[in-house]
Design a protein around this motif. Structure first.
Motif, PDB file in Angstrom:
ATOM      1  N   SER A  15       0.788  -1.193  -0.021  1.00 40.10           N
ATOM      2  CA  SER A  15      -0.033   0.011  -0.049  1.00 40.10           C
ATOM      3  C   SER A  15       0.799   1.241  -0.060  1.00 40.10           C
ATOM      4  CB  SER A  15      -0.718  -0.073   1.302  1.00 40.10           C
ATOM      5  OG  SER A  15      -0.114   0.196   2.373  1.00 40.10           O
ATOM      6  N   VAL A  28       1.974   7.499   0.355  1.00 40.77           N
ATOM      7  CA  VAL A  28       1.930   7.028   1.691  1.00 40.77           C
ATOM      8  C   VAL A  28       0.937   7.833   2.591  1.00 40.77           C
ATOM      9  CG1 VAL A  28       3.534   6.658   3.695  1.00 40.77           C
ATOM     10  CG2 VAL A  28       4.419   6.400   1.201  1.00 40.77           C
ATOM     11  N   ASN A  29       1.157   9.177   2.384  1.00 37.84           N
ATOM     12  CA  ASN A  29      -0.041  10.014   3.194  1.00 37.84           C
ATOM     13  C   ASN A  29      -1.327   9.678   2.878  1.00 37.84           C
ATOM     14  OD1 ASN A  29       2.104  11.444   4.542  1.00 37.84           O
ATOM     15  ND2 ASN A  29       2.221  13.149   2.882  1.00 37.84           N
ATOM     16  N   GLY A  31      -2.656   6.710   2.200  1.00 36.19           N
ATOM     17  CA  GLY A  31      -3.023   5.638   2.955  1.00 36.19           C
ATOM     18  C   GLY A  31      -3.093   5.911   4.136  1.00 36.19           C
ATOM     19  N   ALA A  32      -2.243   6.782   4.901  1.00 39.05           N
ATOM     20  CA  ALA A  32      -2.201   7.149   6.266  1.00 39.05           C
ATOM     21  C   ALA A  32      -3.788   7.903   6.295  1.00 39.05           C
ATOM     22  CB  ALA A  32      -1.343   8.040   6.760  1.00 39.05           C
ATOM     23  N   LYS A  35      -6.583   5.317   6.694  1.00 40.53           N
ATOM     24  CA  LYS A  35      -6.502   4.571   7.777  1.00 40.53           C
ATOM     25  C   LYS A  35      -7.258   5.566   8.743  1.00 40.53           C
ATOM     26  CE  LYS A  35      -3.278   2.455  10.976  1.00 40.53           C
ATOM     27  NZ  LYS A  35      -1.679   2.328  10.825  1.00 40.53           N
TER      28      LYS A  35
ATOM     29  N   THR B 193      -4.448  -3.058   4.036  1.00 38.19           N
ATOM     30  CA  THR B 193      -3.632  -3.345   2.859  1.00 38.19           C
ATOM     31  C   THR B 193      -2.285  -2.917   3.136  1.00 38.19           C
ATOM     32  OG1 THR B 193      -4.361  -1.026   2.362  1.00 38.19           O
ATOM     33  CG2 THR B 193      -5.697  -2.538   1.391  1.00 38.19           C
ATOM     34  N   MET B 436       3.089   4.368   8.879  1.00 40.15           N
ATOM     35  CA  MET B 436       2.674   3.312   7.995  1.00 40.15           C
ATOM     36  C   MET B 436       3.882   2.796   6.971  1.00 40.15           C
ATOM     37  SD  MET B 436      -0.453   3.822   5.092  1.00 40.15           S
ATOM     38  CE  MET B 436      -1.628   3.155   6.246  1.00 40.15           C
TER      39      MET B 436
END
Lengths: 111, 618
Positions: A15, A28-29, A31-32, A35, B193, B436
């Motif tokens: 991811s 990356v951000n 994805g954060a 979340k 994921t 992450m």
């Protein structure tokens, strides 16, 4: 009403893209942010072409974009059924704006 | 047969009077799972096969599994194997399967992509296939198969014993620690994921991974068989493996010292040196040998091929086999000294020199000899090894003018890569993003990438000097080259690249014969020669043409009077001929040495060995 984010990712090993040759900080951000939104009750559906390809074949709009423009059209991101972004991940500013718009309880901000 | 007493036993009677019994598996006390591990070339395949054979012939139902990407089980068993249990003709109760990680990944790729042909555009399918060609898919697909056999009792319920002929030590450690690290990774990863990537639904099998880890640590269920040679370096390597795996919870261990030798020929210098060095090596690690059940398998005069060969390995030759044939005439083919080859390398100028071949054939030694010879001729040389057992290289530190040393240590490289990525991304990422990323960087895939980058970096050193690289054992080498090819494709696909220039240029450098010269190292024996030939084919597919072959550890011209060594020398003839006539553009030759040479003097002396005078009539 509970909001929904649907994300159709390009074929990613993971991811964050950390297993590839480059790392995209926007990815990356993003994805954060997903979340954080998920933790606040927003429904997040994320599909990776390398992992869940069937979802791409079953979404008529995504399938048609892929056929016309190729895999470069990904990612495709929907918010509550409306197209938000196509071909790129949101910047950190756009992430913050989306967080504010979806307005989850308590100030969880991914900047 | 009865115990081998007399000359054979004296092999184990070293400095500390270490006397060890011959290895012979006991069906009554053998655990359900057996793992053979050891440095490449120590005989894991032969011994795991022989063990499986003994157990099957005692009436047990046995599954033998190879997890080596460069498996030679096919050759040893004279049966074409696949990734499903294949019964072996002539042995009731014995089935064999081969888990090739590359093939497992290909099968997985087809399972994912096959059903979507027609449903998704061709470009999307190509893009998926590309992503599913990476190191993550290979690692995960192999682990998944490995784990299924151990952690899911249903898959092996029809067998009494499951025997794993594992890959060389480094790979074994990774494979085994993988069971743990994935498990911990699954337990602590909360983002959903994650880097568990290509195997969608991997999380569903968590119970199997937990059972795998538990089984490995269960002394009643699992035995780790450490295979080694009567050589100090090999025994120390076995000791390190024992310690590392014990730390991972694998505590039920035993040791087999393969190829012990004693001579009845007091006048034979070679035979005496061989016997004495072997005994001294075992004596030098007597504490380790005494720390667990330890056994020996005496050196045998013939190559271990087929069921008959496997029986000879554990039982000794029947009298009828024990005959010196030696009457055929043999015309020695054209060989060169290593010095002649080094002269050509020097004349060609700076670039990369890679020694490749099956594990245990002496790649590190040959790389070090070439590096020392070039440096002593006044050239700037950088010697780098990817081997975990790099003590030989360490002995050269600061000892030779013009020679610098490098090392690819997977643990160090991985830590450095993690730190570098976190550092580079720290300003652009939110705190949640950093968390992450840190989580994904804990995945085992990270090591593959880190090692690959280090390899590219070392290759890039060759612009103005000689870079001599001892690559990892065959299977890993293939994966490394494959990774380099798929990275190249990946880089072309992505618009933004932030990789070092060395990475971008790696593949073109490797396939440029003026820049990269590959030396294939082999022993004058069946399996190493055939594996080197297979490796040469793979290299050619990647447009890399080996410059020369090097036959190492040859008894040719040794003048031995020991009957066993005479038969082994004679057995070399057909393989030396095969290399020169069928495989190699040029062939260099190095004599048998009791121990790998240590230090610049010994290395230079080995490199300067003249060719033996070979008679054409025995």
């Amino acid at each position: 009403m509970k909001s929904t984010l649907r994300v159709f990712d390009p074929p990613l090993c993971c991811s964050t893209g950390v297993c590839g040759t480059t790392i995209d900080p926007d990815l990356v951000n993003f994805g954060a942010m997903l979340k954080a939104l998920g933790a606040r009750g927003v429904k997040v559906e994320r599909f990776n072409l390398a992992q869940q390809p069937r979802a791409f074949a079953e979404d008529p709009a995504v399938k048609s974009w892929l056929a016309q423009e190729g895999p470069g059209v990904l990612p495709i991101i929907y918010v509550d059924g409306e197209l938000w972004l196509k071909g790129r991940y949101p910047s950190s500013g756009e992430c913050a704006a989306m967080m504010a718009r979806l307005n989850p309880p308590e100030g969880v901000v991914a900047t | 047969m009865r115990r081998d007493d007399g000359p054979i036993e004296s092999a184990g009677r070293g400095g500390g009077d270490v006397i060890l019994p011959n290895y012979r598996p006991n069906p009554a006390t053998t655990t359900r799972f057996l793992f053979f591990t050891g440095k490449g070339g120590v005989g894991k395949t032969s011994l795991s096969c022989a063990t499986a054979l003994v157990l099957a012939e005692a009436g047990r139902r046995v599954l033998l599994v190879s997890t080596d990407p460069a498996s030679n089980l096919d050759e040893v068993l004279e049966t074409k194997l696949s990734n499903h249990p294949t019964p072996i003709a002539g042995v009731a109760g014995l089935a064999v399967m081969n888990i090739d990680p590359v093939a497992a990944a290909a099968a997985y790729r087809e399972r994912v992509i096959g059903p979507l042909r027609g449903a998704l555009p061709e470009a999307a399918l190509r893009s998926m296939a590309e992503q599913l060609s990476g190191s993550c898919t290979v690692e995960i697909a192999a682990f998944d198969e490995f784990s299924g056999l151990i952690g899911d009792p249903a898959t092996t319920k029809e067998f009494d014993h499951v025997i794993f002929d594992t890959a060389p030590t480094g790979h074994t450690l990774r494979l085994m620690s993988l069971a743990k690290s994935w498990d911990q990774f699954l337990a602590t990863n909360t983002s959903g994921t994650s880097c568990l990537g290509p195997l969608a639904g991997l999380e569903k099998q968590r119970a199997i991974y937990e059972a795998t880890v538990a089984t490995l640590a269960d002394s009643a269920a699992t035995t780790l068989v450490l295979v080694s040679r009567p050589q100090v370096a090999a025994l120390r390597e076995a000791q390190r493996t024992a310690d590392e795996l014990r730390a991972l919870g694998v505590r039920n261990q035993c040791l087999i010292i393969n190829g012990t030798f004693g001579t009845t020929c007091p006048a034979d210098v070679t035979a005496q040196a061989m016997a004495q060095r072997g005994a001294a090596a075992v004596g030098a690690v007597s504490d380790f040998v005494a720390s667990m059940p330890s056994y020996v398998v005496p050196l045998r005069p013939i190559n271990i091929l087929g069921l008959a060969g496997l029986r000879v390995l554990l039982e000794g030759p029947a009298e009828s086999v024990d005959v010196v044939t030696g009457k055929e005439s043999w015309v020695a083919p054209h060989l060169e000294s290593l010095g002649a080859l080094v002269a050509t390398l020097a004349a060609q100028g700076p670039g990369v020199i890679m020694t490749m071949g099956k594990g245990g054939v002496g790649k590190t030694t040959v790389a070090a000899v070439v590096a020392v010879m070039l440096a002593r001729q006044g050239h700037a040389v950088h010697l780098s090894t990817t081997d975990r057992a790099a003590h030989l290289v360490q002995t050269l530190d600061g000892k030779v003018d013009g020679l610098t040393l490098g090392r690819i240590d997977p643990v160090v490289e991985t830590a450095a890569y993690r730190a570098e990525v976190m550092q580079a991304q720290s300003t652009a990422l939110s705190e949640a993003g950093r968390a992450m990323l840190a989580e994904d960087l804990r995945s085992p895939c990270t090591e593959e990438i880190a090692v690959f980058r280090a390899f590219a970096r070392e290759v890039g050193q060759g612009k103005d000097r000689f870079v001599v690289l001892d690559t990892a054992p065959t299977g890993h080498t293939l994966l490394l080259l494959d990774a380099s090819a798929s990275y190249q494709r990946e880089l072309e696909r992505q618009a933004r690249t932030t990789q070092p220039e060395e990475v971008l240029r790696l593949l073109s450098r490797l396939s440029d014969p003026a820049y990269t010269r590959v030396l294939l190292v082999t022993l004058p024996e069946a399996t190493p020669v055939h594996e080197a030939a297979a490796l040469q084919q793979d290299l050619r597919r990647a447009h890399i043409e080996p410059m020369a072959w090097i036959i190492n550890q040859s008894l040719l011209g040794s003048g031995t009077c020991d009957p066993l060594l005479q038969r082994r020398e004679e057995a070399e003839h057909r393989y030396v001929s095969e290399v020169v006539e069928k495989h190699a553009a040029r062939t260099a030759w190095l004599p048998w040495q009791p121990e790998p040479p240590v230090g610049p003097e010994a290395l230079a002396r080995l490199g300067a060995t003249p060719l033996p005078v070979l008679s054409t009539q025995p």
